[in-house]
Write a protein that holds these residues in place. Sequence first.
Motif, short mmCIF file in Angstrom:
data_model
loop_
_atom_site.label_atom_id
_atom_site.label_comp_id
_atom_site.label_asym_id
_atom_site.label_seq_id
_atom_site.Cartn_x
_atom_site.Cartn_y
_atom_site.Cartn_z
N ILE A 1 54.15 16.22 18.49
CA ILE A 1 53.37 14.99 18.34
C ILE A 1 51.92 15.20 18.75
O ILE A 1 51.00 14.79 18.04
N ILE A 2 51.67 15.83 19.89
CA ILE A 2 50.28 15.95 20.36
C ILE A 2 49.57 17.14 19.75
O ILE A 2 48.34 17.23 19.82
N GLY A 3 50.32 18.07 19.17
CA GLY A 3 49.70 19.23 18.53
C GLY A 3 49.61 20.43 19.46
O GLY A 3 49.58 20.30 20.69
N ASP A 4 49.57 21.61 18.86
CA ASP A 4 49.58 22.84 19.64
C ASP A 4 48.37 22.98 20.55
O ASP A 4 48.47 23.49 21.68
N GLU A 5 47.19 22.54 20.08
CA GLU A 5 45.99 22.71 20.90
C GLU A 5 46.11 21.96 22.23
O GLU A 5 45.89 22.53 23.30
N GLU A 6 46.47 20.66 22.14
CA GLU A 6 46.63 19.88 23.37
C GLU A 6 47.78 20.41 24.21
O GLU A 6 47.69 20.46 25.44
N ALA A 7 48.88 20.76 23.57
CA ALA A 7 50.04 21.26 24.30
C ALA A 7 49.72 22.55 25.05
O ALA A 7 50.17 22.75 26.20
N ASP A 8 48.94 23.42 24.44
CA ASP A 8 48.57 24.66 25.13
C ASP A 8 47.64 24.39 26.31
O ASP A 8 47.69 25.11 27.32
N HIS A 9 46.80 23.35 26.20
CA HIS A 9 45.92 23.01 27.32
C HIS A 9 46.72 22.68 28.58
O HIS A 9 46.28 22.95 29.70
N ILE A 10 47.88 22.03 28.40
CA ILE A 10 48.68 21.65 29.58
C ILE A 10 49.82 22.63 29.80
O ILE A 10 50.75 22.34 30.55
N HIS A 11 49.77 23.80 29.13
CA HIS A 11 50.75 24.87 29.31
C HIS A 11 52.18 24.41 29.02
O HIS A 11 53.12 24.75 29.74
N LEU A 12 52.31 23.63 27.96
CA LEU A 12 53.63 23.18 27.55
C LEU A 12 54.39 24.34 26.92
O LEU A 12 53.84 25.08 26.10
N ALA A 13 55.62 24.51 27.31
CA ALA A 13 56.41 25.66 26.86
C ALA A 13 56.59 25.64 25.35
O ALA A 13 56.66 24.59 24.72
N ARG A 14 56.67 26.84 24.78
CA ARG A 14 57.00 27.00 23.36
C ARG A 14 58.45 27.48 23.23
O ARG A 14 58.93 28.28 24.04
N ASP A 15 59.12 26.95 22.24
CA ASP A 15 60.47 27.40 21.90
C ASP A 15 60.52 27.49 20.39
O ASP A 15 60.63 26.48 19.70
N PRO A 16 60.39 28.71 19.82
CA PRO A 16 60.27 28.84 18.37
C PRO A 16 61.36 28.11 17.59
O PRO A 16 61.08 27.47 16.57
N LEU A 17 62.59 28.17 18.06
CA LEU A 17 63.69 27.53 17.33
C LEU A 17 63.59 26.01 17.40
O LEU A 17 63.64 25.31 16.37
N LEU A 18 63.41 25.49 18.61
CA LEU A 18 63.31 24.03 18.76
C LEU A 18 62.05 23.49 18.10
O LEU A 18 62.07 22.44 17.46
N ASP A 19 60.94 24.21 18.27
CA ASP A 19 59.68 23.74 17.70
C ASP A 19 59.78 23.62 16.19
O ASP A 19 59.31 22.64 15.60
N SER A 20 60.38 24.60 15.55
CA SER A 20 60.51 24.54 14.09
C SER A 20 61.53 23.49 13.66
O SER A 20 61.35 22.82 12.63
N SER A 21 62.57 23.31 14.46
CA SER A 21 63.60 22.31 14.12
C SER A 21 63.03 20.90 14.20
O SER A 21 63.32 20.05 13.33
N VAL A 22 62.24 20.63 15.22
CA VAL A 22 61.67 19.29 15.39
C VAL A 22 60.77 18.95 14.22
O VAL A 22 60.75 17.80 13.75
N LYS A 23 60.01 19.91 13.73
CA LYS A 23 59.08 19.65 12.62
C LYS A 23 59.82 19.20 11.36
O LYS A 23 59.25 18.50 10.52
#
Length: 400
Positions: A311-333
């Motif tokens: 929802i907030i986008g990768d740029e904002e998420a990276d600013h707050i060091h939000l974890a990445r999960d390739p499988l979940l991230d792609s599934s949510v999209k």
Amino acid sequence: MVINQFRNVMTSAEAGPVVPTPADLALLDRLMNVGDPDSDAVVDDLFAHGQVERVNALLHDWKANGQPLPDGLPDKVAAFLTAGLVVPAWADQAAISRAQRFEQEHAIEEGITAALHTTIGRVRMPMEMSAIDRAVDLNDAELFAGKAAQLLVGFYQAEPFGPSGQLLVDILKTRMMHSAVRYLLRADDWDHARWGTPINQITFLQNWTMFTNAAYDTLPKFGTTMTPQEQADHLHLWRVYGAMLGMPLDILPTTVADSLHIAAVLKQHLSEDSAKANAQSQQAIDAVAKIVSGPAAPVTRPFVTAFVRYIIGDEEADHIHLARDPLLDSSVKVAVPAAFTTINTVGASGLPRGGFNDILFTLVQRWLEREHGDVDLPMNTSLIPAPNTGHPTTPAPART
């Protein structure tokens, strides 16, 4: 000068520089020392006469727009509230009706979007957080989210300006709450030279653009594309909301392009990364996970994290060091737009979309009441002690 502060960080934004116009810089210089004069005058008078707690008690059960004002209010308070219960004369009622109908139909998506963008966005805005840190116990992330949800529920009701709605009342209480915080902070060790007036109109404009632009930027992620007419109606409605929240009409953008531009200027020149912002963001996400899942929060947290990142986008998420999960991230999209496209197409449980939203918001309000009892928006009567000081709050000087 705030202009110099902006220029010093102009080239630091990851997305590339946003070039502010001379008018942008002049506007921000002016807004740095502007609060909410009408509300501030009323609340300053209440503090001067020791009436804040009495008025809080009188207003506690005043909830609906069509509910009479409580008896016994000071004349200045009654006059301020009465004036605020009227929609501005310049408002286009046809555009408002169209926009409210759209927002009611998409209230879940808009509510989620606005809540996440403002919650995550504001923790990276030290001008705003310097005030919030002293006014709200951020260790209780659920209560903080609950107070914000109280106002959000009002925005997305079927008839927020109608007699059974609560938005007009909540807006007025919010203005008085902000004025009380300003009063208390001016009496404390507030860094006026650095931050200007507490909760100034820069922070108002910053929050307004986050709420307003969230629809343009993020609704497509739920499978909803706004037409140009829907965008224009949405902007007009939020101009009405902004004016009723005490924002000068001349600072509210009149086009989507202007709204996106000033948001980019504010974000680039007022936000910054910090360990504190990261921790506060994680607290907020933990609160969301708990609301969504209850006892299953440890299981749900990764899914909530992936959803927030989407929802907030990768740029904002990276600013707050939000974890990445390739499988979940792609599934949510894939899952989120598919789910909401289905809801918007066939409805939910056979109910019209507006009816489903009303039921959902009723459940949210009941959760707030069950978890926190009082979901009112009272004026603050004290501040949280600043770190390493612990000194008591003293009366604020009178305005001149």
